[in-house]
Design a protein around this motif. Structure first.
Motif, PDB file in Angstrom:
ATOM      1  N   LEU A  23       0.833  -1.202   0.000  1.00 29.15           N
ATOM      2  CA  LEU A  23       0.000   0.000   0.000  1.00 29.15           C
ATOM      3  C   LEU A  23       0.867   1.251   0.000  1.00 29.15           C
ATOM      4  O   LEU A  23       0.593   2.208  -0.750  1.00 29.15           O
ATOM      5  CB  LEU A  23      -0.915  -0.005   1.227  1.00 29.15           C
ATOM      6  N   ALA A  24       1.910   1.246   0.824  1.00 27.32           N
ATOM      7  CA  ALA A  24       2.813   2.401   0.859  1.00 27.32           C
ATOM      8  C   ALA A  24       3.508   2.594  -0.477  1.00 27.32           C
ATOM      9  O   ALA A  24       3.663   3.727  -0.958  1.00 27.32           O
ATOM     10  CB  ALA A  24       3.846   2.222   1.975  1.00 27.32           C
ATOM     11  N   GLY A  25       3.899   1.499  -1.116  1.00 22.12           N
ATOM     12  CA  GLY A  25       4.542   1.585  -2.423  1.00 22.12           C
ATOM     13  C   GLY A  25       3.606   2.152  -3.482  1.00 22.12           C
ATOM     14  O   GLY A  25       4.004   2.994  -4.298  1.00 22.12           O
ATOM     15  N   PHE A  26       2.351   1.707  -3.451  1.00 21.62           N
ATOM     16  CA  PHE A  26       1.359   2.237  -4.402  1.00 21.62           C
ATOM     17  C   PHE A  26       1.133   3.723  -4.165  1.00 21.62           C
ATOM     18  O   PHE A  26       1.068   4.517  -5.116  1.00 21.62           O
ATOM     19  CB  PHE A  26       0.041   1.475  -4.256  1.00 21.62           C
ATOM     20  N   MET A  27       1.006   4.123  -2.903  1.00 21.72           N
ATOM     21  CA  MET A  27       0.789   5.531  -2.585  1.00 21.72           C
ATOM     22  C   MET A  27       1.985   6.382  -3.020  1.00 21.72           C
ATOM     23  O   MET A  27       1.819   7.501  -3.533  1.00 21.72           O
ATOM     24  CB  MET A  27       0.535   5.698  -1.089  1.00 21.72           C
ATOM     25  N   LEU A  28       3.187   5.863  -2.835  1.00 21.61           N
ATOM     26  CA  LEU A  28       4.374   6.586  -3.281  1.00 21.61           C
ATOM     27  C   LEU A  28       4.376   6.758  -4.795  1.00 21.61           C
ATOM     28  O   LEU A  28       4.670   7.842  -5.319  1.00 21.61           O
ATOM     29  CB  LEU A  28       5.634   5.841  -2.833  1.00 21.61           C
ATOM     30  N   PHE A  29       4.038   5.685  -5.504  1.00 24.08           N
ATOM     31  CA  PHE A  29       3.986   5.750  -6.963  1.00 24.08           C
ATOM     32  C   PHE A  29       2.961   6.786  -7.423  1.00 24.08           C
ATOM     33  O   PHE A  29       3.229   7.601  -8.308  1.00 24.08           O
ATOM     34  CB  PHE A  29       3.628   4.367  -7.525  1.00 24.08           C
ATOM     35  N   TYR A  30       1.783   6.760  -6.807  1.00 22.40           N
ATOM     36  CA  TYR A  30       0.715   7.697  -7.176  1.00 22.40           C
ATOM     37  C   TYR A  30       1.121   9.135  -6.855  1.00 22.40           C
ATOM     38  O   TYR A  30       0.871  10.051  -7.651  1.00 22.40           O
ATOM     39  CB  TYR A  30      -0.567   7.326  -6.446  1.00 22.40           C
ATOM     40  N   SER A  31       1.765   9.339  -5.711  1.00 18.55           N
ATOM     41  CA  SER A  31       2.195  10.678  -5.324  1.00 18.55           C
ATOM     42  C   SER A  31       3.219  11.242  -6.297  1.00 18.55           C
ATOM     43  O   SER A  31       3.160  12.420  -6.676  1.00 18.55           O
ATOM     44  CB  SER A  31       2.779  10.661  -3.910  1.00 18.55           C
ATOM     45  N   VAL A  32       4.174  10.417  -6.700  1.00 18.80           N
ATOM     46  CA  VAL A  32       5.181  10.861  -7.667  1.00 18.80           C
ATOM     47  C   VAL A  32       4.529  11.160  -9.015  1.00 18.80           C
ATOM     48  O   VAL A  32       4.875  12.147  -9.682  1.00 18.80           O
ATOM     49  CB  VAL A  32       6.292   9.798  -7.816  1.00 18.80           C
ATOM     50  N   MET A  33       3.565  10.329  -9.415  1.00 18.65           N
ATOM     51  CA  MET A  33       2.858  10.551 -10.679  1.00 18.65           C
ATOM     52  C   MET A  33       2.153  11.902 -10.680  1.00 18.65           C
ATOM     53  O   MET A  33       2.134  12.616 -11.686  1.00 18.65           O
ATOM     54  CB  MET A  33       1.852   9.428 -10.916  1.00 18.65           C
ATOM     55  N   LEU A  34       1.583  12.285  -9.530  1.00 19.02           N
ATOM     56  CA  LEU A  34       0.877  13.568  -9.435  1.00 19.02           C
ATOM     57  C   LEU A  34       1.815  14.740  -9.673  1.00 19.02           C
ATOM     58  O   LEU A  34       1.412  15.774 -10.218  1.00 19.02           O
ATOM     59  CB  LEU A  34       0.215  13.705  -8.060  1.00 19.02           C
ATOM     60  N   VAL A  35       3.065  14.601  -9.246  1.00 23.41           N
ATOM     61  CA  VAL A  35       4.035  15.686  -9.425  1.00 23.41           C
ATOM     62  C   VAL A  35       4.215  16.008 -10.902  1.00 23.41           C
ATOM     63  O   VAL A  35       4.361  17.175 -11.289  1.00 23.41           O
ATOM     64  CB  VAL A  35       5.385  15.301  -8.789  1.00 23.41           C
ATOM     65  N   PHE A  36       4.175  14.974 -11.748  1.00 28.96           N
ATOM     66  CA  PHE A  36       4.458  15.156 -13.174  1.00 28.96           C
ATOM     67  C   PHE A  36       3.209  15.303 -14.035  1.00 28.96           C
ATOM     68  O   PHE A  36       3.305  15.712 -15.194  1.00 28.96           O
ATOM     69  CB  PHE A  36       5.285  13.963 -13.689  1.00 28.96           C
ATOM     70  N   THR A  37       2.040  14.974 -13.501  1.00 30.00           N
ATOM     71  CA  THR A  37       0.831  14.988 -14.329  1.00 30.00           C
ATOM     72  C   THR A  37      -0.219  15.982 -13.865  1.00 30.00           C
ATOM     73  O   THR A  37      -1.253  16.116 -14.514  1.00 30.00           O
ATOM     74  CB  THR A  37       0.182  13.587 -14.362  1.00 30.00           C
ATOM     75  N   SER A  38       0.015  16.685 -12.770  1.00 32.45           N
ATOM     76  CA  SER A  38      -1.028  17.551 -12.223  1.00 32.45           C
ATOM     77  C   SER A  38      -0.412  18.805 -11.621  1.00 32.45           C
ATOM     78  O   SER A  38       0.726  18.783 -11.135  1.00 32.45           O
ATOM     79  CB  SER A  38      -1.824  16.798 -11.146  1.00 32.45           C
ATOM     80  N   ASN A  39      -1.174  19.900 -11.677  1.00 31.02           N
ATOM     81  CA  ASN A  39      -0.763  21.116 -10.989  1.00 31.02           C
ATOM     82  C   ASN A  39      -0.927  20.936  -9.486  1.00 31.02           C
ATOM     83  O   ASN A  39      -1.740  20.148  -9.026  1.00 31.02           O
ATOM     84  CB  ASN A  39      -1.606  22.309 -11.459  1.00 31.02           C
ATOM     85  N   PHE A  40      -0.170  21.717  -8.726  1.00 31.69           N
ATOM     86  CA  PHE A  40      -0.285  21.647  -7.270  1.00 31.69           C
ATOM     87  C   PHE A  40      -1.677  22.119  -6.838  1.00 31.69           C
ATOM     88  O   PHE A  40      -2.172  23.143  -7.292  1.00 31.69           O
ATOM     89  CB  PHE A  40       0.770  22.533  -6.619  1.00 31.69           C
ATOM     90  N   ASN A  41      -2.308  21.336  -5.975  1.00 31.74           N
ATOM     91  CA  ASN A  41      -3.604  21.726  -5.429  1.00 31.74           C
ATOM     92  C   ASN A  41      -3.807  21.024  -4.093  1.00 31.74           C
ATOM     93  O   ASN A  41      -2.995  20.196  -3.671  1.00 31.74           O
ATOM     94  CB  ASN A  41      -4.748  21.400  -6.404  1.00 31.74           C
TER      95      ASN A  41
END
Length: 286
Positions: A23-41
């Motif tokens: 679960l922690a690994g998935f959350m880390l992957f998703y968090s890193v993906m947000l950095v490159f695919t989404s504006n900060f919000n």
């Protein structure tokens, strides 16, 4: 030699640890993906906080569990966390369901499409979902006027309303049916400035309108439409990309709670904090 009960507990502990690390690994992957695919919000920030908490619990879950169950303070904190999680889950259900509570009747004269960000001069994926839903409705109701709303962000090449209008025209709507509002910087301004355009065209705010946004945003959209003076309002909920579900829904819970307390994002004791988290309206918009 370990007893069967001890061995069973050991296996459960190993399985729990594996699950927590996955679960922690998935959350880390998703968090890193947000950095490159989404504006900060705010939604991204919540996901990052949850990721940190998940990783921390995965590493120290034995010590934390012992503290939660072995001390009065720990039990109080655990109780607060459980109550908070239950309340948050209830709010998520409310946000998810409220978007479908006020569907259009089919007699609406105006379609207002709420902005949701551009990638340079093109609508974001989230915004394309809204525009496609608005296009379907406008196609089925050829007498409706469509207003696209949204100002220009600092990282956007053109105003959102302009890019949205272009998108709908390229899909096949007549240019005469689509009007762009290009100055708004919030949902409240989307509706307020759209009303000004309608008044300039001789359309009264009492006329039935339908606004298009993603389902999670419909509840607040309806409230802000009423604040702008529209009296006959319905919502047309659009879908949402799978990758955007966690950030949008987690963020919207706080947005609804803020609305219930302060009624407007332009007022309230937390406005300074909201400004910091959004990097300030003056910075984001030209």
């Amino acid at each position: 030699m370990k007893s069967p009960s001890t061995e069973c507990m050991f296996r459960k502990g190993v399985l729990l640890q594996i699950f927590l690390y996955l679960l922690a690994g998935f959350m880390l992957f998703y968090s890193v993906m947000l950095v490159f695919t989404s504006n900060f919000n705010m939604g991204n920030l919540i996901v990052w906080i949850l990721t940190a908490a998940c990783c921390g619990y995965a590493v120290w879950h034995r010590r934390l569990n012992a503290w939660f169950t072995g001390s009065l303070t720990g039990r109080i904190v655990l109780g607060i966390l459980i109550c908070g999680a239950v309340f948050y889950a209830g709010m998520l259900v409310f946000v998810a369901c409220s978007g479908y509570a006020n569907p259009p009747a089919g007699n609406e004269k105006v379609v207002i499409v709420l902005g949701a960000g551009l990638r340079r001069d093109k609508p974001s994926l989230l915004l394309r979902y809204r525009l496609d839903k608005a296009y379907e409705f406008a196609l089925a109701h050829p007498d409706t006027l469509v207003i696209t709303t949204g100002g220009q962000g600092r990282d956007e090449w053109v105003p959102e309303g302009q890019a949205m209008r272009k998108y709908l025209i390229e899909k096949g709507l007549s240019p005469d049916r689509v009007v762009a509002e290009t100055k708004s910087t919030s949902t409240e301004e989307n509706f307020a400035f759209a009303r000004q355009i309608l008044e300039q065209r001789g359309i009264d705010a009492a006329q039935p309108i339908v606004y298009v946004t993603n389902a999670f945003h419909c509840y607040r959209g309806g409230k802000y439409a009423q604040m702008a003076g529209f009296t006959d309002v319905s919502a047309l909920p659009a879908g949402i990309p799978l990758r955007s579900i966690p950030t949008c829904y987690l963020r919207e819970v706080f947005a609804v709670l803020y609305y219930w307390v302060f009624r407007s994002s332009e007022s309230g004791l937390m406005q300074n904090m909201v400004g910091i988290l959004s990097l300030n309206k003056k910075f984001f918009y030209k």
